[in-house]
Motif scaffolding. Structure first.
Motif, PDB file in Angstrom:
ATOM      1  N   PHE A 154     -21.763   3.860  57.936  1.00  0.00           N
ATOM      2  CA  PHE A 154     -20.472   3.479  57.371  1.00  0.00           C
ATOM      3  C   PHE A 154     -19.587   2.767  58.402  1.00  0.00           C
ATOM      4  O   PHE A 154     -18.478   2.359  58.089  1.00  0.00           O
ATOM      5  CB  PHE A 154     -19.742   4.708  56.819  1.00  0.00           C
ATOM      6  N   VAL A 156     -17.919   3.949  61.028  1.00  0.00           N
ATOM      7  CA  VAL A 156     -16.641   4.599  61.336  1.00  0.00           C
ATOM      8  C   VAL A 156     -16.726   5.352  62.663  1.00  0.00           C
ATOM      9  O   VAL A 156     -17.806   5.776  63.093  1.00  0.00           O
ATOM     10  CB  VAL A 156     -16.217   5.574  60.213  1.00  0.00           C
ATOM     11  N   VAL A 168     -11.224   8.289  57.502  1.00  0.00           N
ATOM     12  CA  VAL A 168     -12.688   8.327  57.509  1.00  0.00           C
ATOM     13  C   VAL A 168     -13.210   8.912  56.197  1.00  0.00           C
ATOM     14  O   VAL A 168     -14.136   8.372  55.572  1.00  0.00           O
ATOM     15  CB  VAL A 168     -13.184   9.152  58.716  1.00  0.00           C
ATOM     16  N   ASP A 170     -11.871   8.969  53.280  1.00  0.00           N
ATOM     17  CA  ASP A 170     -11.722   8.050  52.149  1.00  0.00           C
ATOM     18  C   ASP A 170     -12.897   7.087  52.064  1.00  0.00           C
ATOM     19  O   ASP A 170     -13.411   6.809  50.984  1.00  0.00           O
ATOM     20  CB  ASP A 170     -10.418   7.250  52.290  1.00  0.00           C
ATOM     21  N   LYS A 171     -13.327   6.601  53.242  1.00  0.00           N
ATOM     22  CA  LYS A 171     -14.449   5.651  53.254  1.00  0.00           C
ATOM     23  C   LYS A 171     -15.708   6.299  52.697  1.00  0.00           C
ATOM     24  O   LYS A 171     -16.446   5.685  51.927  1.00  0.00           O
ATOM     25  CB  LYS A 171     -14.718   5.175  54.684  1.00  0.00           C
ATOM     26  N   GLN A 174     -15.494   6.693  48.908  1.00  0.00           N
ATOM     27  CA  GLN A 174     -15.748   5.451  48.184  1.00  0.00           C
ATOM     28  C   GLN A 174     -17.233   5.124  48.184  1.00  0.00           C
ATOM     29  O   GLN A 174     -17.743   4.528  47.245  1.00  0.00           O
ATOM     30  CB  GLN A 174     -14.962   4.301  48.812  1.00  0.00           C
ATOM     31  N   GLY A 175     -17.923   5.528  49.266  1.00  0.00           N
ATOM     32  CA  GLY A 175     -19.346   5.236  49.364  1.00  0.00           C
ATOM     33  C   GLY A 175     -20.221   6.262  48.675  1.00  0.00           C
ATOM     34  O   GLY A 175     -21.445   6.234  48.811  1.00  0.00           O
TER      35      GLY A 175
END
Lengths: 412, 293
Positions: A154, A156, A168, A170-171, A174-175
């Protein structure tokens, strides 16, 4: 009962007397380290004790909540194990007050514990200025563990503050990855909350809650922030979290279903069994926010056995457990940090080294909740925390009010 | 004279049993009640603390929730188990094929411990593992069955598992009762043209009264000491929404090292049970004997 105990004591003395001189000192050790990595660690103690000429009689009981009452009942009933595992702090205070535990001041003096053990740890094994337990390690419940491969995928960085954490998380969400593995059992929820309290609320707030038990302290903006951060974590966990055990949550990180998990040092045992290496497969961040080391320690208490051979075995055990080499070997296997500050730490894994670094800075050392408050107060607070987690409609203000009410009840 | 000597030997023979009852049961009960008026923490001490433990107990949301849950669980579990058990017994009593096999299957859950029952139902009801996940896997993406993780409904999951565990026992008791009903009654009812459901409702059920009473007493004991099922199934959660009194007592007795509060809770539990059971048992067993005299 005291007469019965005297009789029992006399019998034990008689038994001890008819044993041939020079026989190995026998020590029955009651503990609850039963997982694979834990029993390997205990074996280090057992082997060292045998090598020193003792005889280790292992009495391992699965689950501390069963083992503790069993041991305490035996101590009160006059048939104590020679050595029994405990947690540092207030848990064994009442046994010491009743004169059921052996005062270890002499061993401590001859072995120089004053110089080699941190002052906070000594305070946590003492009652009214006397030492009643042997601390064997240092650990902290507020590590953030993460799956390195997922973090790379990702793109991050590892978070250092709670703001970073949410960015972090949130990413990942979403994934389609569960950001935070979590087991919503009371102890895990309370442990997570205390980590937020120390990390997001800060050292002063933490101490006024657990040390001063000050209900006024939780009415300010700092505590409100803690409550908000904690409540926000809810949306980053999955619906299967209620009543999930910590090792199930750990396996979610290992299998890549979840990205992060907040748990104590003992998590490493799960990672190691899966063949994971610290710093390569998994990363660790100490205490999101202020990066404090919330100190917790496993200790061994030595009940009064009323027999000389028992006392000799106990002295020998105390020496063996705090031996420099034994300390290193034991803690490497256990995943925790040696309690002595004068041992060779080059063999520790990457995460333990981070912990050790933090421990060198007194500004990052923070006594764990168990060292500051009794089980009754902590669990009453846990009730409030657990209910808050399970009730999304409860506002931070309502939560703070209930939390303050418990503190007021226990204020000294 | 002779009768008198027999009576003495009877009492002599009963003495050990009476001593055990007095010391082991009544004695420990009195000791427990005594401790509840002290401020004992990890170890029992004799420092009198008045009713402060009871004040704290009834100021605790968790205790009140657990009492409500016990009543809810008790009423639903006993009510539904009796109804279901009776219907199963009636169904089996229709001389079905493979009755022995079915009887074993239905009674089987009762042979399992509450730990196993709790674990199995936790798997079945857990939203990421059991029914919800399976149905979603069949393509119904929006299917929701997550009672066990919702505060308002978690206790009903405990009821469900409790019924699954107990219905077989009720069925066995009822079946034995049904087999004891005189065949001539059936023939008479058929001759009189009574519909089967009326026959069951007005003749069979009143005749099965002793079976219903023994089943109820057995199930009530399970309700009061309900502990392991909740522990494994929900852990008392979410929050403490599915907590029960026995779990409250155990938590304070062991983990929380507060014997005073735990014994206060145990005493309250004992008094509650006595208040409910005494009038009923009195009405059932003692008043009924009077007309015979």
């Amino acid at each position: 009962m005291s007469r019965y105990r005297a009789l029992l004591g006399a019998t034990m003395l008689a038994v001890a007397a008819i044993q041939p001189a020079g026989a190995a000192e026998k020590a029955e050790v009651l503990h609850w380290w039963t997982t694979q990595s834990q029993s390997k660690a205990v074996k280090v103690f057992a082997d060292a004790f045998s090598a020193a000429g003792g005889e280790w009689v292992d009495n391992a009981i699965v689950n501390g909540d069963v083992a503790k009452p069993t041991g305490i009942n035996r101590i009160v009933g006059g048939n104590p194990p020679t050595v029994m595992m405990m947690n540092a702090g207030k848990q064994f205070g009442e046994l010491a007050d009743q004169g059921l535990l052996r005062n270890l001041d002499d061993v401590a003096a001859t072995e120089g514990w004053q110089a080699s053990l941190p002052a906070d740890v000594l305070a946590a094994v003492s009652r009214d200025g006397h030492i009643y337990a042997v601390p064997v390690n240092l650990q902290t419940p507020n590590w953030l563990w993460y799956n390195k491969a997922l973090f790379e995928k990702f793109g991050v960085e590892e978070p250092k503050t709670w703001e970073d954490f949410f960015a972090v998380a949130d990413k990942f969400q979403q994934g389609g990855i569960i950001p935070l593995a979590f087991g919503a059992q009371a102890w895990q929820q309370h442990q997570l909350f205390n980590g937020v309290l120390a990390g997001a609320g800060g050292r002063d707030l933490y101490m006024s809650v657990f040390r001063d038990k000050n209900p006024e302290a939780v009415k300010g903006a700092e505590f409100k922030r803690v409550a908000e951060v904690y409540a926000k974590l809810r949306s980053y966990t999955d619906p299967g979290s209620p009543n999930r055990s910590f090792n199930e949550a750990a396996s979610m990180v290992i299998t890549g279903k979840a990205a992060m998990h907040i748990m104590g040092d003992w998590e490493k045992g799960e990672f190691t069994s899966a063949g994971w290496v610290a710093g390569k497969d998994y990363g660790c961040v100490l205490g999101l926010g202020e990066q404090n080391f919330l100190m917790d320690s496993n200790v061994f208490i030595m009940p009064e056995t009323r027999s000389e051979s028992g006392a000799r075995a106990q002295d020998m055990m105390a020496r063996v457990m705090l031996d420099k080499d034994v300390q290193v070997e034991f803690n490497n296997l256990k995943g925790s940090i040696p309690v002595r500050n004068d041992v060779d730490t080059s063999g520790l894994d990457a995460c333990s080294k981070i912990g050790l670094e933090a421990l060198k800075d007194p500004g990052k050392q923070l006594a764990g909740p168990d060292w500051l408050a009794g089980a009754d107060m902590l669990n009453s607070l846990a009730d409030v925390v657990v209910e808050y987690w399970a009730t999304p409609s409860e506002t931070p203000e309502q939560f703070a009010e209930k939390y303050a009410a418990v503190l007021a009840e226990f204020q000294e | 004279m002779k009768q008198g000597s027999i009576r003495w030997s009877v009492y002599a023979g009963l003495t050990p049993a009476i001593l055990i009852v007095v010391f082991a049961y009544v004695g420990t009960m009195i000791w427990t009640i005594g401790i509840s008026f002290t401020d004992s923490r990890m170890l029992p001490v004799a420092r009198f603390a008045g009713i402060s433990q009871y004040v704290r107990l009834f100021g605790s949301d968790r205790w009140l929730t657990s009492l409500q849950n016990m009543v809810l669980f008790g009423v639903l579990m006993i009510g539904i188990s009796l109804a279901l058990g009776f219907l199963l017994a009636v169904a089996l009593d229709q001389r079905v094929r493979a009755e022995g096999f079915l009887r074993t299957v239905i009674l089987y859950p009762y042979a399992m411990s509450f730990i196993v029952t709790g674990l199995v139902w936790q798997w079945i009801l857990g939203p990421t593992l059991g029914i919800q996940e399976t149905v979603r896997g069949w393509g119904f993406e929006n299917f929701r069955f997550d009672w066990i993780v919702q505060k308002e409904t978690a206790i009903y999951c405990v009821v469900l598992a409790g019924i699954w565990h107990a219905a077989g026992l009720v069925m066995a008791i009822m079946l034995a009762g049904l087999r004891g009903i005189d065949q001539d009654l059936w023939k008479a009812s058929r001759i009189d043209g009574i519909k089967p459901w009326r026959f069951y409702l007005h003749i069979v059920i009143p005749m099965l009264r002793p079976s219903f009473i023994s089943a109820t007493v057995l199930l009530s004991l399970g309700v009061v000491k309900l502990y392991d099922l909740v522990l494994v199934l929900t852990g008392g959660g979410p929050g403490f929404s599915s907590d029960v009194p026995a779990k409250f007592v155990m938590d304070y007795l062991f983990q929380r090292q507060n014997i005073g509060l735990a014994t206060a809770a145990a005493t309250t539990l004992l008094i509650t049970v006595l208040c409910v059971l005494t009038p009923w048992l009195y009405a059932e067993y003692f008043r009924a004997e009077r007309p015979k005299e």
